[in-house]
Design a protein around this motif. Structure first.
Motif, PDB file in Angstrom:
ATOM      1  N   ALA A   1      13.704  -8.491  -1.208  1.00 25.84           N
ATOM      2  CA  ALA A   1      14.892  -9.126  -1.802  1.00 25.84           C
ATOM      3  C   ALA A   1      15.385  -8.356  -3.026  1.00 25.84           C
ATOM      4  N   GLU A   2      14.462  -7.773  -3.778  1.00 28.98           N
ATOM      5  CA  GLU A   2      14.837  -7.007  -4.974  1.00 28.98           C
ATOM      6  C   GLU A   2      15.161  -5.551  -4.646  1.00 28.98           C
ATOM      7  N   ARG A   3      15.167  -5.236  -3.342  1.00 26.21           N
ATOM      8  CA  ARG A   3      15.439  -3.879  -2.865  1.00 26.21           C
ATOM      9  C   ARG A   3      14.461  -2.851  -3.429  1.00 26.21           C
ATOM     10  N   LEU A   4      13.245  -3.300  -3.707  1.00 24.11           N
ATOM     11  CA  LEU A   4      12.187  -2.398  -4.142  1.00 24.11           C
ATOM     12  C   LEU A   4      11.417  -1.859  -2.939  1.00 24.11           C
ATOM     13  N   ALA A   5      11.515  -2.583  -1.818  1.00 27.30           N
ATOM     14  CA  ALA A   5      10.822  -2.174  -0.597  1.00 27.30           C
ATOM     15  C   ALA A   5      11.644  -2.615   0.604  1.00 27.30           C
ATOM     16  N   GLU A   6      11.275  -2.054   1.756  1.00 28.60           N
ATOM     17  CA  GLU A   6      11.918  -2.437   3.009  1.00 28.60           C
ATOM     18  C   GLU A   6      10.845  -2.576   4.077  1.00 28.60           C
ATOM     19  N   ARG A   7      11.176  -3.338   5.099  1.00 28.95           N
ATOM     20  CA  ARG A   7      10.261  -3.502   6.233  1.00 28.95           C
ATOM     21  C   ARG A   7      10.535  -2.402   7.235  1.00 28.95           C
ATOM     22  N   ARG A   8       9.449  -1.721   7.668  1.00 28.89           N
ATOM     23  CA  ARG A   8       9.548  -0.673   8.694  1.00 28.89           C
ATOM     24  C   ARG A   8       8.326  -0.743   9.586  1.00 28.89           C
ATOM     25  N   ALA A   9       8.533  -1.152  10.832  1.00 30.94           N
ATOM     26  CA  ALA A   9       7.461  -1.153  11.838  1.00 30.94           C
ATOM     27  C   ALA A   9       6.205  -1.874  11.351  1.00 30.94           C
ATOM     28  N   GLY A  10       6.389  -3.066  10.804  1.00 32.18           N
ATOM     29  CA  GLY A  10       5.246  -3.860  10.369  1.00 32.18           C
ATOM     30  C   GLY A  10       4.661  -3.449   9.035  1.00 32.18           C
ATOM     31  N   ARG A  11       5.361  -2.578   8.330  1.00 32.86           N
ATOM     32  CA  ARG A  11       4.885  -2.105   7.032  1.00 32.86           C
ATOM     33  C   ARG A  11       5.909  -2.448   5.958  1.00 32.86           C
ATOM     34  N   ILE A  12       5.444  -2.550   4.744  1.00 36.10           N
ATOM     35  CA  ILE A  12       6.304  -2.704   3.583  1.00 36.10           C
ATOM     36  C   ILE A  12       6.274  -1.371   2.862  1.00 36.10           C
ATOM     37  N   CYS A  13       7.435  -0.712   2.828  1.00 34.15           N
ATOM     38  CA  CYS A  13       7.540   0.643   2.283  1.00 34.15           C
ATOM     39  C   CYS A  13       8.509   0.653   1.117  1.00 34.15           C
ATOM     40  N   PRO A  14       8.167   1.357   0.054  1.00 38.17           N
ATOM     41  CA  PRO A  14       9.078   1.402  -1.082  1.00 38.17           C
ATOM     42  C   PRO A  14      10.381   2.114  -0.742  1.00 38.17           C
ATOM     43  N   THR A  15      11.454   1.621  -1.307  1.00 36.13           N
ATOM     44  CA  THR A  15      12.755   2.285  -1.203  1.00 36.13           C
ATOM     45  C   THR A  15      12.825   3.330  -2.317  1.00 36.13           C
ATOM     46  N   LEU A  16      13.899   4.084  -2.355  1.00 37.39           N
ATOM     47  CA  LEU A  16      14.078   5.024  -3.469  1.00 37.39           C
ATOM     48  C   LEU A  16      14.040   4.253  -4.790  1.00 37.39           C
ATOM     49  N   ARG A  17      14.718   3.116  -4.819  1.00 37.93           N
ATOM     50  CA  ARG A  17      14.706   2.269  -6.015  1.00 37.93           C
ATOM     51  C   ARG A  17      13.267   1.843  -6.336  1.00 37.93           C
ATOM     52  N   GLY A  18      12.486   1.531  -5.290  1.00 38.63           N
ATOM     53  CA  GLY A  18      11.095   1.144  -5.473  1.00 38.63           C
ATOM     54  C   GLY A  18      10.254   2.259  -6.073  1.00 38.63           C
ATOM     55  N   PHE A  19      10.516   3.484  -5.628  1.00 39.50           N
ATOM     56  CA  PHE A  19       9.797   4.616  -6.217  1.00 39.50           C
ATOM     57  C   PHE A  19      10.155   4.780  -7.686  1.00 39.50           C
ATOM     58  N   LEU A  20      11.430   4.601  -7.998  1.00 38.60           N
ATOM     59  CA  LEU A  20      11.867   4.744  -9.381  1.00 38.60           C
ATOM     60  C   LEU A  20      11.336   3.628 -10.272  1.00 38.60           C
ATOM     61  N   LEU A  21      11.089   2.480  -9.673  1.00 34.70           N
ATOM     62  CA  LEU A  21      10.583   1.320 -10.421  1.00 34.70           C
ATOM     63  C   LEU A  21       9.167   0.959  -9.965  1.00 34.70           C
ATOM     64  N   ALA A  22       8.354   1.979  -9.712  1.00 40.24           N
ATOM     65  CA  ALA A  22       6.999   1.777  -9.182  1.00 40.24           C
ATOM     66  C   ALA A  22       6.150   0.893 -10.090  1.00 40.24           C
ATOM     67  N   ASP A  23       6.355   0.974 -11.385  1.00 42.69           N
ATOM     68  CA  ASP A  23       5.577   0.133 -12.297  1.00 42.69           C
ATOM     69  C   ASP A  23       5.939  -1.336 -12.119  1.00 42.69           C
ATOM     70  N   ARG A  24       7.183  -1.618 -11.791  1.00 41.14           N
ATOM     71  CA  ARG A  24       7.588  -3.000 -11.539  1.00 41.14           C
ATOM     72  C   ARG A  24       6.877  -3.532 -10.296  1.00 41.14           C
ATOM     73  N   ILE A  25       6.761  -2.695  -9.265  1.00 42.66           N
ATOM     74  CA  ILE A  25       6.040  -3.099  -8.058  1.00 42.66           C
ATOM     75  C   ILE A  25       4.576  -3.360  -8.398  1.00 42.66           C
ATOM     76  N   ALA A  26       3.966  -2.458  -9.153  1.00 40.01           N
ATOM     77  CA  ALA A  26       2.559  -2.639  -9.526  1.00 40.01           C
ATOM     78  C   ALA A  26       2.366  -3.942 -10.283  1.00 40.01           C
ATOM     79  N   THR A  27       3.279  -4.255 -11.174  1.00 36.65           N
ATOM     80  CA  THR A  27       3.198  -5.503 -11.928  1.00 36.65           C
ATOM     81  C   THR A  27       3.280  -6.703 -11.001  1.00 36.65           C
ATOM     82  N   ARG A  28       4.201  -6.659 -10.052  1.00 41.84           N
ATOM     83  CA  ARG A  28       4.350  -7.771  -9.099  1.00 41.84           C
ATOM     84  C   ARG A  28       3.078  -7.950  -8.265  1.00 41.84           C
TER      85      ARG A  28
END
Length: 90
Positions: free
Chosen positions: A50-77
């Motif tokens: 929902a926050e566009r930090l990741a996307e669903r791909r073939a049963g996986r949750i993969c970071p988007t470009l935005r997710g890579f740029l905000l990797a610390d936010r993902i780690a915090t979550r």
């Protein structure tokens, strides 16, 4: 001094802590993590998508470009999602 090839120190970790570590490390790679690995943290995958930090791909949750740029936010979550389980098992 430890023998060559032997670990100098061994740290015991709770299963929930290992799961959280695998998740946030996996979400720092383009392969992401299997969505099933995030089942222990209800709502985490949906929130990241929902926050566009990741996307669903073939049963996986993969970071988007935005997710890579905000990797610390993902780690915090990830850590916040697992925190209750870490305190229970720790």
């Amino acid at each position: 001094m430890a023998a060559p090839g032997a670990p100098a120190e061994v740290t015991e970790c709770a299963p929930a802590e290992l799961a959280a570590d695998r998740a946030w490390l996996g979400l720092r790679t383009s392969d992401g993590v299997a969505e099933a690995e995030l089942a222990a943290a209800p709502g985490l995958a949906d929130a990241l998508v929902a926050e566009r930090l990741a996307e669903r791909r073939a049963g996986r949750i993969c970071p988007t470009l935005r997710g890579f740029l905000l990797a610390d936010r993902i780690a915090t979550r990830v850590v916040q999602s697992w925190s209750a389980r870490l305190w229970e098992s720790g």
